[in-house]
Design a protein around this motif. Structure first.
Motif, short mmCIF file in Angstrom:
data_model
loop_
_atom_site.label_atom_id
_atom_site.label_comp_id
_atom_site.label_asym_id
_atom_site.label_seq_id
_atom_site.Cartn_x
_atom_site.Cartn_y
_atom_site.Cartn_z
N LYS A 4 -15.53 17.18 18.48
CA LYS A 4 -14.19 17.86 17.85
C LYS A 4 -13.44 16.99 17.34
O LYS A 4 -12.75 16.94 16.31
N ILE A 7 -14.50 15.70 14.06
CA ILE A 7 -14.58 16.69 12.94
C ILE A 7 -12.95 16.62 12.29
O ILE A 7 -12.86 16.71 11.20
N LEU A 11 -11.44 15.77 8.72
CA LEU A 11 -10.56 16.86 7.88
C LEU A 11 -9.24 16.26 7.63
O LEU A 11 -8.66 16.27 6.43
N TRP A 35 -19.04 25.27 13.76
CA TRP A 35 -18.33 26.18 14.06
C TRP A 35 -17.69 26.28 15.30
O TRP A 35 -16.43 26.66 15.36
N ILE A 38 -14.78 23.71 15.40
CA ILE A 38 -13.80 24.16 14.31
C ILE A 38 -12.72 25.34 15.30
O ILE A 38 -11.69 25.23 15.22
N ASN A 39 -13.68 26.22 15.93
CA ASN A 39 -12.67 27.15 16.57
C ASN A 39 -12.03 26.41 17.92
O ASN A 39 -10.89 27.02 18.13
N LYS A 42 -8.86 25.17 16.30
CA LYS A 42 -7.93 26.23 16.16
C LYS A 42 -7.36 26.73 17.28
O LYS A 42 -5.94 27.15 17.25
N ILE A 48 -6.64 25.78 10.43
CA ILE A 48 -7.86 25.64 9.32
C ILE A 48 -8.30 26.56 8.66
O ILE A 48 -8.59 27.60 9.18
N SER A 50 -11.00 28.49 6.23
CA SER A 50 -12.52 28.22 6.23
C SER A 50 -12.74 29.50 5.04
O SER A 50 -12.40 30.29 5.08
N TYR A 56 -14.20 23.61 5.01
CA TYR A 56 -13.06 23.67 5.87
C TYR A 56 -11.88 22.76 5.41
O TYR A 56 -12.28 21.76 4.86
#
Length: 327
Positions: A4, A7, A11, A35, A38-39, A42, A48, A50, A56
C-alpha cells in the motif's frame, strides 16, 4: 515497505495518472491486489481518481500526521529519530512515561491524532479533537531534579518559534508556558518527571497545539484559538512537528550547557507578552497587582511593586493574569 505504501509513493511521484498495469509491473502484483490497495488508501482518507484506460491519480492527501514525512523536514542530531505514532491513544504523556520506565531512548517522541484521556495542568483533562497536534517528548537530562520545570519554558519558546517559522504567525508567551497569538492561547504544555533523590530518571514534555480546530466550547472561546483561525490557513501538522523538534533541540542543548535558562532569557523575554505591564498575581487566593519585568535564569517571573522592590515568583505557586482578562 508495505505494498500500500509503495503504491502511494508511486502516485505521489506523478502529477498525472499512473496506469494499473504500470503498478502491476513495477511491484510484481496482480490487478486485484492493486485494486484492494487503492481501496485501502481511500479508506485511509486519500482521494484517488480512477479512470478506465488511464489508471489512478492522487487528488488529495488526508489531514493526518505522517511520521515518515517528518524526517524530510528534520535536521536534528538526536531528537525525534524514534517516533511512536498511533491514530488514537489514551494520553501521549502516559505512553511516554511507560517508555521512560522501560528504558526508552532519550529523544523518543510519542504522537497521536487523538487522545481519549489527555492530561492538562493541575489534574485537568485536555480535550483532544481531531486536527490538532498531540505529542510528548521523552528526555533523560543529566541535571539536578529541581531544573526539570525549566524545560517547560524551553518547550514554549521552541513552539512559539516553530509556529512563526512555519506559518508566519507572530507568537508571544504568557508566563510560564502558554503560547499566544492575537491575545489567545494556542497550546497547552504539561511537563512530568521521575527522579531518584536529586537526579532525574526521565522527563516527559506533553504538548497539545490547536492547529486546524475551528470551533471551541463557549466557556473558553474568548481565551483559546487555533493557528488555522488566526492565519486563515490550514496547518501542515507534519511540517510543524518537525520544525518544533528542530527548534527544541537547539534551545534544549543551550539549557543543558548551563543547566538553567542563562542562554535563553533574552529570547524568552522578547516574547513575554506581559513584559513591562501590570499583572494580577494570584497567590493563596489573594490578588496583588505588580509589574512583570521578565524571567530570570531559573525561569521565575521577576515582578516589581510600586516601591521598586523586585522578587521572583515560581510557577506552580502562583497564577498570573492580565488586569483586564486572560493576558
Amino acid at each position: 515497505m508495505a505494498t500500500k505504501d509503495k503504491i502511494l509513493e508511486m502516485l505521489q511521484q506523478q502529477d498525472s495518472f499512473v496506469s494499473g498495469q504500470t503498478l502491476c509491473d513495477q511491484l510484481g502484483i496482480s490487478r486485484t491486489a492493486v485494486w484492494k490497495n487503492i481501496n485501502a488508501l481511500k479508506e485511509d482518507g486519500y482521494v484517488i481518481e480512477s479512470v478506465n484506460n488511464k489508471g489512478y491519480h492522487l487528488v488529495e492527501e488526508p489531514d493526518v500526521i505522517d511520521p515518515k514525512r517528518i524526517g524530510e523536514y528534520l535536521h536534528t542530531q538526536w531528537l525525534a529519530h524514534n517516533i511512536v505514532y498511533d491514530k488514537k491513544m489514551d494520553s501521549t504523556n502516559t505512553q511516554a512515561k511507560i517508555l521512560g520506565e522501560s528504558g526508552g531512548d532519550n529523544g523518543t517522541v510519542v504522537i497521536a491524532e487523538q487522545q481519549t484521556a489527555g492530561k492538562g495542568r493541575r489534574g485537568k483533562t485536555w480535550v483532544s479533537p481531531m486536527g490538532n497536534c498531540y505529542f510528548t517528548v521523552l528526555l533523560r537530562p543529566d541535571v539536578h531534579a529541581d531544573r526539570a520545570s525549566m524545560i517547560t519554558l524551553v518547550s514554549a519558546l521552541a513552539l512559539a518559534q516553530a509556529v512563526e517559522n512555519v506559518m508566519g504567525l507572530r507568537t508571544m508567551i504568557k508566563w510560564p508556558n502558554d503560547v499566544i497569538a492575537n491575545g489567545k492561547k494556542l497550546c497547552g504544555i504539561l511537563t512530568e518527571s521521575s527522579s531518584d533523590l536529586e537526579y532525574i530518571n526521565y522527563v516527559v514534555v506533553g504538548i497539545g497545539v490547536n492547529c486546524n480546530q475551528t470551533e471551541f466550547p463557549e466557556e473558553i472561546r474568548d481565551i483559546a484559538s487555533s493557528i488555522c483561525l488566526e492565519t486563515g490557513k490550514k496547518v501542515d501538522r507534519t511540517r510543524l512537528l518537525a520544525e518544533f523538534f528542530n527548534c527544541f533541540e537547539v534551545y534544549y542543548e543551550k539549557f543543558l550547557e548551563t543547566e538553567d535558562l542563562q542562554g535563553l532569557v533574552e529570547d524568552y523575554n522578547a516574547r513575554l507578552i506581559n513584559r513591562g505591564k501590570d499583572v494580577k498575581i494570584v497567590e493563596k487566593e489573594q490578588e496583588t497587582v505588580l509589574r512583570a519585568i521578565g524571567v530570570d535564569q531559573r525561569g521565575g517571573l521577576i515582578v516589581e511593586d510600586k516601591a521598586g522592590v523586585q522578587r521572583s515568583i515560581i510557577s506552580g505557586e502562583v497564577s498570573v493574569r492580565g488586569l483586564y482578562g486572560y493576558v
